[in-house]
Design an enzyme around this catalytic site. Structure first.
Site, short mmCIF file in Angstrom:
data_model
loop_
_atom_site.label_atom_id
_atom_site.label_comp_id
_atom_site.label_asym_id
_atom_site.label_seq_id
_atom_site.Cartn_x
_atom_site.Cartn_y
_atom_site.Cartn_z
CB THR A 13 -0.91 0.01 1.25
OG1 THR A 13 -1.70 -1.17 1.24
CG2 THR A 13 -1.80 1.23 1.27
CB VAL A 14 3.24 2.65 2.50
CG1 VAL A 14 4.12 3.89 2.63
CG2 VAL A 14 2.20 2.62 3.63
CE LYS A 105 2.08 2.95 11.50
NZ LYS A 105 1.09 2.29 10.64
CB VAL A 132 1.98 9.57 13.67
CG1 VAL A 132 0.78 9.82 14.58
CG2 VAL A 132 3.09 8.87 14.45
N GLY A 134 -1.28 9.04 8.90
CA GLY A 134 -1.41 8.94 7.43
C GLY A 134 -1.00 10.24 6.77
CD GLU A 190 0.07 -1.16 10.46
OE1 GLU A 190 1.27 -1.40 10.47
OE2 GLU A 190 -0.39 -0.14 9.90
CG ASP A 201 -1.17 1.33 13.82
OD1 ASP A 201 -0.18 1.19 13.09
OD2 ASP A 201 -1.94 2.31 13.76
CE LYS A 205 -0.60 4.94 13.07
NZ LYS A 205 -1.94 4.62 12.56
N GLY A 302 -3.98 4.60 4.03
CA GLY A 302 -4.24 4.47 2.59
C GLY A 302 -3.04 4.91 1.78
P1 NAP Z 1 1.97 -4.01 2.79
O1 NAP Z 1 0.91 -3.55 1.87
O2 NAP Z 1 1.85 -5.37 3.40
O3 NAP Z 1 3.37 -3.92 2.00
C1 NAP Z 1 4.57 -4.38 2.54
C2 NAP Z 1 5.58 -4.49 1.42
O4 NAP Z 1 6.84 -4.78 1.99
C3 NAP Z 1 5.27 -5.57 0.40
O5 NAP Z 1 5.51 -5.09 -0.88
C4 NAP Z 1 6.24 -6.69 0.75
O6 NAP Z 1 6.68 -7.41 -0.39
C5 NAP Z 1 7.41 -5.91 1.31
N1 NAP Z 1 8.13 -6.69 2.33
C6 NAP Z 1 7.69 -7.08 3.53
N2 NAP Z 1 8.65 -7.76 4.18
C7 NAP Z 1 9.70 -7.83 3.34
C8 NAP Z 1 10.99 -8.41 3.41
N3 NAP Z 1 11.39 -9.08 4.49
N4 NAP Z 1 11.82 -8.26 2.35
C9 NAP Z 1 11.43 -7.58 1.27
N5 NAP Z 1 10.23 -7.00 1.14
C10 NAP Z 1 9.39 -7.12 2.16
O7 NAP Z 1 2.16 -2.99 3.99
P2 NAP Z 1 1.79 -1.45 4.02
O8 NAP Z 1 0.37 -1.30 4.41
O9 NAP Z 1 2.25 -0.78 2.78
O10 NAP Z 1 2.63 -0.96 5.28
C11 NAP Z 1 4.03 -0.79 5.20
C12 NAP Z 1 4.51 0.03 6.39
O11 NAP Z 1 3.91 1.32 6.35
C13 NAP Z 1 4.16 -0.53 7.75
O12 NAP Z 1 5.18 -0.22 8.64
C14 NAP Z 1 2.90 0.21 8.14
O13 NAP Z 1 2.73 0.29 9.53
C15 NAP Z 1 3.19 1.56 7.56
N6 NAP Z 1 2.02 2.39 7.24
C16 NAP Z 1 0.97 1.85 6.56
C17 NAP Z 1 -0.09 2.67 6.18
C18 NAP Z 1 -1.27 2.15 5.41
O14 NAP Z 1 -2.21 2.93 5.19
N7 NAP Z 1 -1.28 0.90 4.98
C19 NAP Z 1 -0.08 4.02 6.54
C20 NAP Z 1 1.01 4.53 7.26
C21 NAP Z 1 2.06 3.70 7.59
P3 NAP Z 1 5.69 -8.37 -1.25
O15 NAP Z 1 4.66 -7.45 -1.79
O16 NAP Z 1 6.53 -8.96 -2.29
O17 NAP Z 1 5.12 -9.34 -0.26
N1 HSE Z 2 -3.03 0.51 9.87
C1 HSE Z 2 -2.85 1.89 10.10
C2 HSE Z 2 -4.18 2.52 10.39
C3 HSE Z 2 -2.22 2.53 8.90
O1 HSE Z 2 -5.21 1.89 10.11
O2 HSE Z 2 -4.23 3.62 10.94
C4 HSE Z 2 -1.87 3.98 9.09
O3 HSE Z 2 -0.83 4.14 10.00
#
Ligand code: NAP
Ligand code: HSE
Length: 436
Positions: A13-14, A105, A132, A134, A190, A201, A205, A302
């Site tokens: 996603t990110v 985070k 923190v 988004g 997450e 989470d 934060k 998102g």
């Molecule tokens: P996600 O959709 O699960 O994406 C994680 C990505 O990291 C995937 O592309 C995965 O590869 C790759 N990955 C994971 N472990 C790996 C490893 N050991 N070696 C190489 N690649 C690896 O997660 P996300 O939602 O984007 O979240 C990522 C981070 O951003 C987290 O720390 C989360 O807390 C933070 N965050 C998320 C959001 C949100 O809205 N989702 C918002 C703010 C912060 P594959 O695709 O090949 O499996």
């Molecule tokens: N999983 C987190 C949330 C992503 O729902 O707030 C943003 O940090």
């Protein structure tokens, strides 16, 4: 135009949000920066997975060495999640003189100090605006714009997934699991959604926000937290009857005897400003002794909102590369304040005891009188000879006292279920329910 090389860790996603933000707004970003951001390599686990965004296959790698050893990469962006290998990758990038930006985070809350120390040694920067809130700018305002203030309080909604779930439970009455699946499909949750549901989470934060706000190193373990998995449809229905809604609130406040730092589900009156913050939206109040009260709100999760925050950090790091100026990552923890343990925290409560027959009402009432629970309101909806609910809204009391009472209540034969939730905000706004 000078090129700034980026190594992206993760294309979920990110990571996709970062790619879309850079590609979509390249012209305006380059115009403002005076340099062009170029993604050089992207680290993933599965090279051939279908992605949310199209990128040349030649950019994809499964080997971190391709990134850390690439001299054309100036900035490493962690969009992977988890502690290992993310933390090792961050430290290794810094050792090679690369700036690091993260949305992770957990790694900031648990190892922020160690990482900042490493950054200082290697003259690089470490930025985490996306970790923190988004898309809401919150880290930079706390570190920079509000630096002249003593911050006394931050409270708000800081997890998008749980806010989405609670909103849908309240308005559409859908099943928990089905709503969680929607939040996952939208990319809000997450990688392991237990982190959202059980409050981890939001606790990560809040540890970050409290450290920045109070200039004191707040550890994740200092945060008293609980999630939303115990909230029943029955509690949701009672909240509605009381003119309230349920929100997962994160609150940190300075008291004379220490810092209150906690996350938990709360009943808040519909008149409360956070009651209308719905779906994936986050919102915070910040109180500063010079500025007064501030309110921030926006999408808390998102791809594009988080991409907006992460790319802002990339641009800040890129400016250091463009100007050739040395980075000074500042850990702003310059004092050590006491954190109040959970047992000492004061709250008003919503307490619901479900009894199997009307005769159980007497021992329940007696126990609460014996314990001298200060009531604001009681509602007993129990049919003669049958079961029902006894709902109590209390004045403030300590966590240690209320949890002791819950244990004793649960031990009364005929008490089938006890539900406890904090009551926050203007309690005068909590509606009166007619006695039945
Ligand atoms: P996600 O959709 O699960 O994406 C994680 C990505 O990291 C995937 O592309 C995965 O590869 C790759 N990955 C994971 N472990 C790996 C490893 N050991 N070696 C190489 N690649 C690896 O997660 P996300 O939602 O984007 O979240 C990522 C981070 O951003 C987290 O720390 C989360 O807390 C933070 N965050 C998320 C959001 C949100 O809205 N989702 C918002 C703010 C912060 P594959 O695709 O090949 O499996
Ligand atoms: N999983 C987190 C949330 C992503 O729902 O707030 C943003 O940090």
């Amino acid at each position: 135009m000078k090129e700034i090389g980026i190594g992206l860790l993760g294309l979920g996603t990110v990571g996709s949000g970062v790619v879309k933000a850079i590609a979509g707004n390249q012209l305006s970003i380059s115009g403002k920066l005076g340099a062009e951001l170029q993604i050089k390599k992207i680290l993933v686990q599965d090279l051939y997975k279908k992605r949310l965004v199209q990128v040349p296959q030649s950019l994809m790698t499964k080997d971190y060495q391709d990134i850390v050893n690439d001299p054309t990469i100036d900035i490493v962006v962690d969009a992977m999640g988890g502690i290992e290998p993310a933390k090792d990758f961050i430290l290794a990038a810094m050792e090679k003189g690369k700036h690091v930006v993260t949305a992770n985070k957990e790694v900031v809350a648990k190892y922020g100090r160690e990482i900042l120390d490493k950054a200082e040694v290697h003259g690089v920067t470490f930025l985490f605006e996306g970790s923190v809130g988004g898309g809401i700018p919150i880290i930079r305002p706390l570190k920079q714009c509000l630096v002249a203030n003593e911050i006394t309080e931050i409270s708000g909604i800081i997890n998008g997934t749980t806010n989405y779930i609670l909103t849908k439970m309240a308005t559409e009455g859908k099943e928990f699991a089905a709503i969680l699946k929607e939040a996952q499909d939208k990319g809000y949750a997450e990688p392991d959604p237990t982190n959202d549901i059980e409050g981890f989470d939001a606790a990560y934060k809040l540890a970050i926000l409290a450290s920045l706000a109070f200039g004191t190193p707040v550890k994740f373990e200092d945060v008293s937290f609980e999630g939303i998995s115990n909230i029943t449809r029955e509690d949701m229905a009672w909240a509605v009857e009381l003119g309230c809604t349920i929100k997962l609130l994160a609150q940190t406040k300075e008291h004379a005897d220490g810092l209150e730092i906690r996350v938990g589900p709360c009943l808040i009156p519909l008149s409360h400003p956070l009651a209308g913050v719905n779906d994936v939206f986050n919102a915070f109040f910040i109180k500063g002794n010079l500025v007064g009260e501030l309110f921030f709100s926006g999408r808390g999760a998102g791809d594009l909102p988080t991409g907006s925050a992460v790319v802002a950090d990339i641009v800040e790091a890129a400016r250091l590369t463009v100007t050739g100026s040395g980075a000074k990552p500042v850990c702003n923890c310059y004092r050590q304040k006491r954190v109040k343990p959970k047992d000492e925290l004061l709250s008003a409560y919503y307490l619901r005891a479900k009894v199997t027959r009307s005769e159980v009402m007497l021992p329940v009432n007696n126990l609460l009188l014996q314990e001298q629970v200060p009531f604001a309101q009681t509602v007993k909806r129990v049919q003669q000879g049958k079961g029902g609910n006894m709902v109590y809204l209390t004045e403030e009391l300590e966590e240690r006292q209320i949890h002791g009472i819950v244990s004793k209540l649960s031990a009364i034969p005929g008490v089938k279920e006890v539900s406890l939730m904090r009551l926050e905000g203007n309690q005068a706004g909590v509606g009166q329910v007619a006695r039945v």
